[in-house]
Scaffold this motif. Structure first.
Motif, PDB file in Angstrom:
ATOM      1  N   GLN A  25       0.867  -1.188   0.000  1.00  0.00           N
ATOM      2  CA  GLN A  25       0.000   0.000   0.000  1.00  0.00           C
ATOM      3  C   GLN A  25       0.902   1.237   0.000  1.00  0.00           C
ATOM      4  OE1 GLN A  25      -0.458  -2.366   2.675  1.00  0.00           O
ATOM      5  NE2 GLN A  25      -2.300  -3.378   1.988  1.00  0.00           N
ATOM      6  N   PRO A  26       1.492   1.584  -1.145  1.00  0.00           N
ATOM      7  CA  PRO A  26       2.481   2.663  -1.182  1.00  0.00           C
ATOM      8  C   PRO A  26       1.950   4.025  -0.727  1.00  0.00           C
ATOM      9  CG  PRO A  26       1.985   1.881  -3.407  1.00  0.00           C
ATOM     10  CD  PRO A  26       1.298   0.967  -2.459  1.00  0.00           C
ATOM     11  N   TRP A  27       0.670   4.250  -0.785  1.00  0.00           N
ATOM     12  CA  TRP A  27       0.093   5.515  -0.331  1.00  0.00           C
ATOM     13  C   TRP A  27       0.328   5.738   1.157  1.00  0.00           C
ATOM     14  CZ3 TRP A  27      -3.774   4.991   3.318  1.00  0.00           C
ATOM     15  CH2 TRP A  27      -4.378   3.735   3.409  1.00  0.00           C
ATOM     16  N   LEU A  28       0.547   4.664   1.909  1.00  0.00           N
ATOM     17  CA  LEU A  28       0.801   4.800   3.343  1.00  0.00           C
ATOM     18  C   LEU A  28       2.101   5.547   3.628  1.00  0.00           C
ATOM     19  CD1 LEU A  28      -0.324   1.287   4.580  1.00  0.00           C
ATOM     20  CD2 LEU A  28      -1.490   3.474   4.957  1.00  0.00           C
ATOM     21  N   ALA A  29       3.047   5.513   2.692  1.00  0.00           N
ATOM     22  CA  ALA A  29       4.323   6.209   2.877  1.00  0.00           C
ATOM     23  C   ALA A  29       4.147   7.719   2.951  1.00  0.00           C
ATOM     24  CB  ALA A  29       5.286   5.846   1.749  1.00  0.00           C
ATOM     25  N   ASP A  30       2.979   8.224   2.572  1.00  0.00           N
ATOM     26  CA  ASP A  30       2.699   9.660   2.633  1.00  0.00           C
ATOM     27  C   ASP A  30       2.188  10.110   3.999  1.00  0.00           C
ATOM     28  OD1 ASP A  30       3.516  10.210   0.089  1.00  0.00           O
ATOM     29  OD2 ASP A  30       1.515  10.382  -0.775  1.00  0.00           O
ATOM     30  N   HIS A  31       2.154   9.209   4.985  1.00  0.00           N
ATOM     31  CA  HIS A  31       1.667   9.579   6.318  1.00  0.00           C
ATOM     32  C   HIS A  31       2.763   9.280   7.345  1.00  0.00           C
ATOM     33  CE1 HIS A  31      -0.883   9.462   9.971  1.00  0.00           C
ATOM     34  NE2 HIS A  31      -1.490  10.441   9.336  1.00  0.00           N
ATOM     35  N   VAL A 145       3.709  24.118   8.385  1.00  0.00           N
ATOM     36  CA  VAL A 145       3.627  24.176   9.853  1.00  0.00           C
ATOM     37  C   VAL A 145       3.547  22.760  10.418  1.00  0.00           C
ATOM     38  CG1 VAL A 145       2.208  24.925  11.807  1.00  0.00           C
ATOM     39  CG2 VAL A 145       2.588  26.477   9.877  1.00  0.00           C
ATOM     40  N   PHE A 146       2.730  21.912   9.802  1.00  0.00           N
ATOM     41  CA  PHE A 146       2.618  20.522  10.253  1.00  0.00           C
ATOM     42  C   PHE A 146       3.984  19.841  10.201  1.00  0.00           C
ATOM     43  CE2 PHE A 146      -1.999  20.405   8.480  1.00  0.00           C
ATOM     44  CZ  PHE A 146      -2.456  21.119   9.570  1.00  0.00           C
ATOM     45  N   ARG A 147       4.723  20.052   9.098  1.00  0.00           N
ATOM     46  CA  ARG A 147       6.036  19.412   8.950  1.00  0.00           C
ATOM     47  C   ARG A 147       6.975  19.872  10.057  1.00  0.00           C
ATOM     48  NH1 ARG A 147       6.941  18.198   4.061  1.00  0.00           N
ATOM     49  NH2 ARG A 147       6.492  20.218   3.223  1.00  0.00           N
ATOM     50  N   GLU A 148       6.956  21.168  10.405  1.00  0.00           N
ATOM     51  CA  GLU A 148       7.797  21.682  11.493  1.00  0.00           C
ATOM     52  C   GLU A 148       7.463  21.014  12.824  1.00  0.00           C
ATOM     53  OE1 GLU A 148       7.119  25.905  11.442  1.00  0.00           O
ATOM     54  OE2 GLU A 148       8.149  26.146   9.514  1.00  0.00           O
ATOM     55  N   ARG A 149       6.230  20.570  12.965  1.00  0.00           N
ATOM     56  CA  ARG A 149       5.788  19.919  14.203  1.00  0.00           C
ATOM     57  C   ARG A 149       5.923  18.402  14.152  1.00  0.00           C
ATOM     58  NH1 ARG A 149       0.554  23.748  15.551  1.00  0.00           N
ATOM     59  NH2 ARG A 149       1.786  25.629  15.794  1.00  0.00           N
ATOM     60  N   GLY A 150       6.523  17.878  13.059  1.00  0.00           N
ATOM     61  CA  GLY A 150       6.799  16.453  12.978  1.00  0.00           C
ATOM     62  C   GLY A 150       5.825  15.630  12.164  1.00  0.00           C
ATOM     63  N   TYR A 151       4.878  16.288  11.484  1.00  0.00           N
ATOM     64  CA  TYR A 151       3.889  15.576  10.681  1.00  0.00           C
ATOM     65  C   TYR A 151       4.219  15.737   9.205  1.00  0.00           C
ATOM     66  CZ  TYR A 151       1.254  15.595  15.007  1.00  0.00           C
ATOM     67  OH  TYR A 151       0.868  15.408  16.301  1.00  0.00           O
ATOM     68  N   GLY A 152       4.671  14.668   8.570  1.00  0.00           N
ATOM     69  CA  GLY A 152       5.028  14.697   7.160  1.00  0.00           C
ATOM     70  C   GLY A 152       3.914  14.131   6.314  1.00  0.00           C
ATOM     71  N   TYR A 153       3.085  15.019   5.762  1.00  0.00           N
ATOM     72  CA  TYR A 153       1.978  14.580   4.932  1.00  0.00           C
ATOM     73  C   TYR A 153       2.365  14.721   3.464  1.00  0.00           C
ATOM     74  CZ  TYR A 153      -0.854  14.916   9.160  1.00  0.00           C
ATOM     75  OH  TYR A 153      -1.356  14.746  10.414  1.00  0.00           O
ATOM     76  N   GLY A 154       2.425  13.573   2.756  1.00  0.00           N
ATOM     77  CA  GLY A 154       2.696  13.585   1.329  1.00  0.00           C
ATOM     78  C   GLY A 154       1.440  13.955   0.562  1.00  0.00           C
ATOM     79  N   PRO A 155       1.518  13.922  -0.770  1.00  0.00           N
ATOM     80  CA  PRO A 155       0.396  14.368  -1.610  1.00  0.00           C
ATOM     81  C   PRO A 155      -0.938  13.690  -1.311  1.00  0.00           C
ATOM     82  CG  PRO A 155       2.345  13.968  -2.939  1.00  0.00           C
ATOM     83  CD  PRO A 155       2.677  13.511  -1.553  1.00  0.00           C
ATOM     84  N   VAL A 156      -0.926  12.415  -0.970  1.00  0.00           N
ATOM     85  CA  VAL A 156      -2.177  11.696  -0.714  1.00  0.00           C
ATOM     86  C   VAL A 156      -2.916  12.272   0.490  1.00  0.00           C
ATOM     87  CG1 VAL A 156      -3.124   9.444  -0.054  1.00  0.00           C
ATOM     88  CG2 VAL A 156      -1.347   9.586  -1.781  1.00  0.00           C
ATOM     89  N   PHE A 157      -2.191  12.842   1.443  1.00  0.00           N
ATOM     90  CA  PHE A 157      -2.797  13.329   2.682  1.00  0.00           C
ATOM     91  C   PHE A 157      -2.863  14.854   2.748  1.00  0.00           C
ATOM     92  CE2 PHE A 157      -1.449   9.044   3.598  1.00  0.00           C
ATOM     93  CZ  PHE A 157      -2.580   8.535   4.206  1.00  0.00           C
ATOM     94  N   ARG A 158      -2.821  15.515   1.612  1.00  0.00           N
ATOM     95  CA  ARG A 158      -2.917  16.976   1.583  1.00  0.00           C
ATOM     96  C   ARG A 158      -4.286  17.402   1.053  1.00  0.00           C
ATOM     97  NH1 ARG A 158       2.605  20.025   0.839  1.00  0.00           N
ATOM     98  NH2 ARG A 158       3.865  18.710   2.198  1.00  0.00           N
ATOM     99  N   GLY A 159      -5.311  17.128   1.837  1.00  0.00           N
ATOM    100  CA  GLY A 159      -6.667  17.404   1.402  1.00  0.00           C
ATOM    101  C   GLY A 159      -7.337  18.583   2.081  1.00  0.00           C
ATOM    102  N   LEU A 160      -6.633  19.290   2.972  1.00  0.00           N
ATOM    103  CA  LEU A 160      -7.238  20.418   3.674  1.00  0.00           C
ATOM    104  C   LEU A 160      -7.506  21.560   2.706  1.00  0.00           C
ATOM    105  CD1 LEU A 160      -8.102  21.692   6.370  1.00  0.00           C
ATOM    106  CD2 LEU A 160      -5.733  22.470   6.643  1.00  0.00           C
ATOM    107  N   ARG A 161      -8.764  21.963   2.589  1.00  0.00           N
ATOM    108  CA  ARG A 161      -9.150  23.022   1.648  1.00  0.00           C
ATOM    109  C   ARG A 161      -9.513  24.332   2.348  1.00  0.00           C
ATOM    110  NH1 ARG A 161      -6.716  19.933  -0.993  1.00  0.00           N
ATOM    111  NH2 ARG A 161      -7.530  18.601  -2.601  1.00  0.00           N
ATOM    112  N   ALA A 162     -10.176  24.241   3.501  1.00  0.00           N
ATOM    113  CA  ALA A 162     -10.613  25.442   4.219  1.00  0.00           C
ATOM    114  C   ALA A 162     -10.875  25.065   5.673  1.00  0.00           C
ATOM    115  CB  ALA A 162     -11.885  26.013   3.591  1.00  0.00           C
TER     116      ALA A 162
END
Length: 175
Positions: A25-31, A145-162
């Motif tokens: 499940q390669p998409w898991l590498a984005d979390h 900001v998330f990355r600075e706090r230790g959360y590395g979200y790749g493209p699959v997990f970048r769904g925040l719109r508003a």
């Protein structure tokens, strides 16, 4: 994420089995959280809901997360989702894992909760969107900001719109 469904003859419960890995499940590498690849909490919800559908209880009434499900860089984890017998109101559900190939290793409990038949009322109304009285929260740069706090979200997990805030409540549009 789950394959076999095995009915337990003595209780009326079921066990669903699966295998998770970054290779399968390669998409898991984005979390990634604090440098470790984790199954997202929504993945645990999905496992519980899949088990619920297998037994005719398609609504997850409650799920308590106990421990993160860490995926190894190499190899996989075995997953078991155990659904208890039907009682008057619900069925229990629990999600477990252990490293693949470690037959003597103990199972780690990642989540447990309750499945029910039918629909459970949400207890809130979101007919008006955005919610009345909510103030806009800027989301530009949120992933940095998330990355600075230790959360590395790749493209699959970048769904925040508003996002909006109303007192202590936070509302978000996520795609």
């Amino acid at each position: 994420m789950l394959g076999a469904v095995v009915a337990l003859p003595d209780s009326g419960g079921v066990v669903l089995t699966g295998r998770l890995s970054v290779e399968a499940q390669p998409w898991l590498a984005d979390h990634v959280v604090l440098g470790r690849t984790l199954l997202p909490g929504t993945g645990l919800v999905e496992l519980a809901l899949t088990a619920g559908e297998a037994v005719g209880c398609a609504t997850l009434d409650e799920l308590t997360l106990a421990a993160p499900l860490v995926l190894p860089e190499q190899g996989a984890v075995q997953v078991r989702v155990v659904v208890g017998p039907q009682d008057a109101d619900h069925r229990t559900v629990a999600v477990y894992s252990r490293p693949e190939g470690a037959e003597d290793a103990s199972w780690t409990t990642h989540a447990s909760g309750f499945l029910v038949e039918g629909v459970v009322s949400a207890g809130f109304d979101l007919v008006q969107w955005p919610p009345v009285g909510a103030e806009v929260v800027p989301v530009e740069g949120a992933y940095e900001v998330f990355r600075e706090r230790g959360y590395g979200y790749g493209p699959v997990f970048r769904g925040l719109r508003a996002a909006w805030r109303r007192g202590e409540e936070l509302f978000a549009e996520v795609a």
